[in-house]
Design a protein around this motif. Sequence first.
Motif, PDB file in Angstrom:
ATOM      1  N   LYS A  40       0.833  -1.208   0.000  1.00 28.15           N
ATOM      2  CA  LYS A  40       0.000   0.000   0.000  1.00 28.15           C
ATOM      3  C   LYS A  40       0.871   1.262   0.000  1.00 28.15           C
ATOM      4  CE  LYS A  40      -0.782   0.271   5.023  1.00 28.15           C
ATOM      5  NZ  LYS A  40      -1.819   0.317   6.087  1.00 28.15           N
ATOM      6  N   TYR A  41       2.044   1.185   0.625  1.00 29.40           N
ATOM      7  CA  TYR A  41       2.949   2.325   0.626  1.00 29.40           C
ATOM      8  C   TYR A  41       3.607   2.500  -0.742  1.00 29.40           C
ATOM      9  CZ  TYR A  41       2.309   1.924   5.657  1.00 29.40           C
ATOM     10  OH  TYR A  41       1.754   1.844   6.907  1.00 29.40           O
ATOM     11  N   ILE A  42       3.910   1.384  -1.382  1.00 31.52           N
ATOM     12  CA  ILE A  42       4.464   1.448  -2.739  1.00 31.52           C
ATOM     13  C   ILE A  42       3.444   2.070  -3.685  1.00 31.52           C
ATOM     14  CG2 ILE A  42       5.234   0.066  -4.714  1.00 31.52           C
ATOM     15  CD1 ILE A  42       6.408  -1.928  -2.681  1.00 31.52           C
ATOM     16  N   ASP A  43       2.166   1.696  -3.520  1.00 33.62           N
ATOM     17  CA  ASP A  43       1.105   2.274  -4.352  1.00 33.62           C
ATOM     18  C   ASP A  43       1.018   3.788  -4.162  1.00 33.62           C
ATOM     19  OD1 ASP A  43       0.480  -0.219  -5.322  1.00 33.62           O
ATOM     20  OD2 ASP A  43      -1.185  -0.552  -3.929  1.00 33.62           O
ATOM     21  N   LYS A  44       1.203   4.237  -2.925  1.00 34.09           N
ATOM     22  CA  LYS A  44       1.181   5.675  -2.660  1.00 34.09           C
ATOM     23  C   LYS A  44       2.334   6.378  -3.373  1.00 34.09           C
ATOM     24  CE  LYS A  44      -1.220   5.708   1.796  1.00 34.09           C
ATOM     25  NZ  LYS A  44      -1.133   6.056   3.241  1.00 34.09           N
ATOM     26  N   ILE A  45       3.515   5.757  -3.328  1.00 31.97           N
ATOM     27  CA  ILE A  45       4.674   6.342  -4.000  1.00 31.97           C
ATOM     28  C   ILE A  45       4.457   6.376  -5.509  1.00 31.97           C
ATOM     29  CG2 ILE A  45       7.127   6.043  -4.496  1.00 31.97           C
ATOM     30  CD1 ILE A  45       6.483   7.103  -1.687  1.00 31.97           C
TER      31      ILE A  45
END
Length: 286
Positions: free
Chosen positions: A3-8
């Motif tokens: 989910k953090y990668i998606d935000k980036i």
Amino acid sequence: MQKYIDKINTLIESFPYIKEFYGKTFVIKYGGNAMIDENLKKQFAKDMVLLKYVGINPVIVHGGGPQIDSILKKVGKESRFEKGLRVTDEETMYYVEMVLTGHVNKEIVNNISLAGGKAVGLAGKDGNLILAEKLYHVENGEKTDIGLVGDVKKINTGIVSALESERYIPVIAPVGVDENGKTYNINADTVAGKVAEALKAEKLILLTDIEGVKCEGKLQSSLTISDVKKYISEGIISKGMIPKTECCISALNGGTGKTHIIDGRVEHAVLLEIFTDAGIGTEIIR
């Protein structure tokens, strides 16, 4: 972790647009449900502050029809319209100015301040911002006096440019003044379009309560000026969408880069249009 990668990845997708629009001016007509729903009001203010922080200069022009209707109803005065234009006598103009400049405008300024930004509320009398002239309703060659309803004769951009340079977000109420000091109620779409023209804005974005321009039920993601004129002549674009699209055409002809009609009922509608590959709503281009 995903989910953090998606935000980036979302940030990375927006980077080319931030780079392209850095230092540019966007005029945003703020109206419809986005001005009524409490959550949408707060999100809109945050979005404007974010734009300023990434180097884009938002200039807000707001409406206030429902709020004007409400106060007129409370004082026992009927709201009358001619082809979408509010018939505005002296008493109605008093309440229009009071609501737009004294309540709606200051609420938007306050919301932006609460979101961490700096905003200044303006109307036509401030720095001679909006020079107005009387507008008549004309139909079938017949001219009807609808009171203190105005059109934009000139936008004096000095005060807007000064505020932009000092990192303020200008918030403009659509109330103009003529050369004799008389105050006029002006359609907010018209003011937004003329402000965009005068500033040679990169974008004019109109927030509405519909998805955009549709043809046979299908949303049109992009239209040219000739497409719009064709759709109007065929009745595909009708009623309240006509002045909005005509406002876009005028802005484009006056030097605005692109115009957009988007659904203000969607959270972060402005950011979705600006910073994503897909965008939302309908863009109208030359």
